[in-house]
Motif scaffolding. Structure first.
Motif, PDB file in Angstrom:
ATOM      1  N   GLU A 205      12.410 -31.326  39.865  1.00 16.13           N
ATOM      2  CA  GLU A 205      13.597 -32.163  39.732  1.00 16.13           C
ATOM      3  C   GLU A 205      13.220 -33.642  39.702  1.00 16.13           C
ATOM      4  N   ALA A 206      12.291 -34.049  40.568  1.00 15.90           N
ATOM      5  CA  ALA A 206      11.898 -35.461  40.625  1.00 15.90           C
ATOM      6  C   ALA A 206      11.170 -35.889  39.362  1.00 15.90           C
ATOM      7  N   LEU A 207      10.407 -34.966  38.773  1.00 17.44           N
ATOM      8  CA  LEU A 207       9.651 -35.296  37.560  1.00 17.44           C
ATOM      9  C   LEU A 207      10.475 -35.089  36.294  1.00 17.44           C
ATOM     10  N   LYS A 267      11.159 -35.768  48.208  1.00 17.21           N
ATOM     11  CA  LYS A 267      11.519 -36.238  46.864  1.00 17.21           C
ATOM     12  C   LYS A 267      11.062 -37.675  46.667  1.00 17.21           C
ATOM     13  N   GLN A 268      11.239 -38.518  47.689  1.00 21.11           N
ATOM     14  CA  GLN A 268      10.795 -39.902  47.583  1.00 21.11           C
ATOM     15  C   GLN A 268       9.286 -39.965  47.397  1.00 21.11           C
ATOM     16  N   VAL A 270       7.370 -37.707  45.954  1.00 16.04           N
ATOM     17  CA  VAL A 270       7.059 -37.314  44.575  1.00 16.04           C
ATOM     18  C   VAL A 270       7.340 -38.467  43.625  1.00 16.04           C
ATOM     19  N   GLU A 271       8.479 -39.135  43.800  1.00 12.72           N
ATOM     20  CA  GLU A 271       8.815 -40.262  42.930  1.00 12.72           C
ATOM     21  C   GLU A 271       7.794 -41.394  43.072  1.00 12.72           C
ATOM     22  N   ASP A 272       7.308 -41.615  44.283  1.00 18.08           N
ATOM     23  CA  ASP A 272       6.312 -42.662  44.502  1.00 18.08           C
ATOM     24  C   ASP A 272       4.960 -42.315  43.893  1.00 18.08           C
ATOM     25  N   ARG A 274       4.619 -40.292  41.059  1.00 18.68           N
ATOM     26  CA  ARG A 274       4.903 -39.674  39.767  1.00 18.68           C
ATOM     27  C   ARG A 274       3.683 -39.677  38.833  1.00 18.68           C
TER      28      ARG A 274
END
Length: 278
Positions: A205-207, A267-268, A270-272, A274
């Motif tokens: 989802e994050a990617l 999730k944060q 993963v976003e950090d 990416r």
């Protein structure tokens, strides 16, 4: 006040450097390779190696507080040199594995050696004991996510409470900078309990990509892991996962209590990170 940060270019040490630097205190960073440290302007970078404590006198000169990366082979010598140089407070990067006293946990004994050396030194101490780092998913699953969009692993329902390395670093920095943390052993987790299958869903989802989880048997997982990890470590990890299916770890409130804000979510993380999945 001068604060010496060892392991300063590591995933946690680098975050400690940033947090202490923001406070305005003087930061001295110990690294074996100053020329390639790439630390921020304002940091005093010094050459040194925890495995060679006889060469740390210059790095320790004038230091009030020490962030100690765990190196059990020389822990007593390093701590003795620090105290003799005038260090009054030591914050140790330890591990939640020290809580496993079964006698067959290599990681636990590794970190207990360092904790004992510091606790017996006479200096004020704080032990920062993170549970599993979110970054572990990169060496476990990163390659297959990048190339295939799939994760193959045993124990889909094993629950983990993954912690962002930035939160570990900021808790350690708070223990260095603030009063009230002396004599505390902080178990640190992320803010949510997620199964391995849920972790993979969050990554996808994050990617913004389709990332599948394909469950392996215990034997298949062990065979795959032996290709990249020593046998004792493989068996330790599989033991954790098997136990985490029926006895999941609990979320610790320490990050929120110490930093006065919620811990960063998976999730944060993963976003950090990416770019690591590309």
């Amino acid at each position: 006040m001068t604060i010496l940060i060892t392991g300063a270019t590591g995933r946690v040490g680098r975050r400690v450097v940033d947090a202490v630097l923001r406070s305005g205190e003087r930061v001295r960073a110990l690294t074996r390779d100053p020329e390639n440290a790439r630390l921020p302007v304002g940091v005093e970078v010094v050459r040194g190696d925890l495995k060679r404590p006889e060469g740390l006198a210059a790095a320790l000169a004038g230091v009030d507080r020490l962030y100690l990366f765990p190196e059990p082979s020389t822990a007593r010598a390093v701590v003795r040199a620090a105290v003799e140089a005038g260090v009054r407070r030591i914050v140790v990067l330890s591990s939640s594995s020290v809580l496993d006293e079964s006698g067959d946990n290599h990681s636990g004994e590794y970190h207990r050696v360092v904790e004992r050396a510091v606790a017996e030194s006479g200096a004020a101490w704080t032990f920062v004991r993170p549970d599993e780092f979110a970054g572990n998913v990169l060496w476990k699953w990163g390659a297959s996510i990048r190339t295939e969009g799939v994760v193959r692993a045993p124990y889909a329902d094993a629950v983990r409470v993954l912690i962002h390395e930035a939160d570990v670093g900021e808790v350690a920095a708070a223990a260095l900078l603030e009063e009230g943390h002396e004599g505390r052993a902080y178990l640190i987790t992320g803010p949510e309990a997620l199964t391995q299958a849920e972790q993979v869903r969050v990554i996808g989802e994050a990617l913004g990509r389709d990332v599948r989880f394909e469950e392996l048997t215990h034997e298949q997982g062990r065979a795959a892991m032996l290709g990249s990890m020593p046998e004792p470590v493989v068996d330790m990890v599989l033991g954790y996962l098997a136990e985490a299916v029926h006895s999941p770890p609990r979320v610790s409130p320490v990050v929120e209590e110490v930093l006065r804000r919620p811990a960063r979510t998976f999730k944060q993380w993963v976003e950090d990170h990416r770019s690591d999945f590309v």
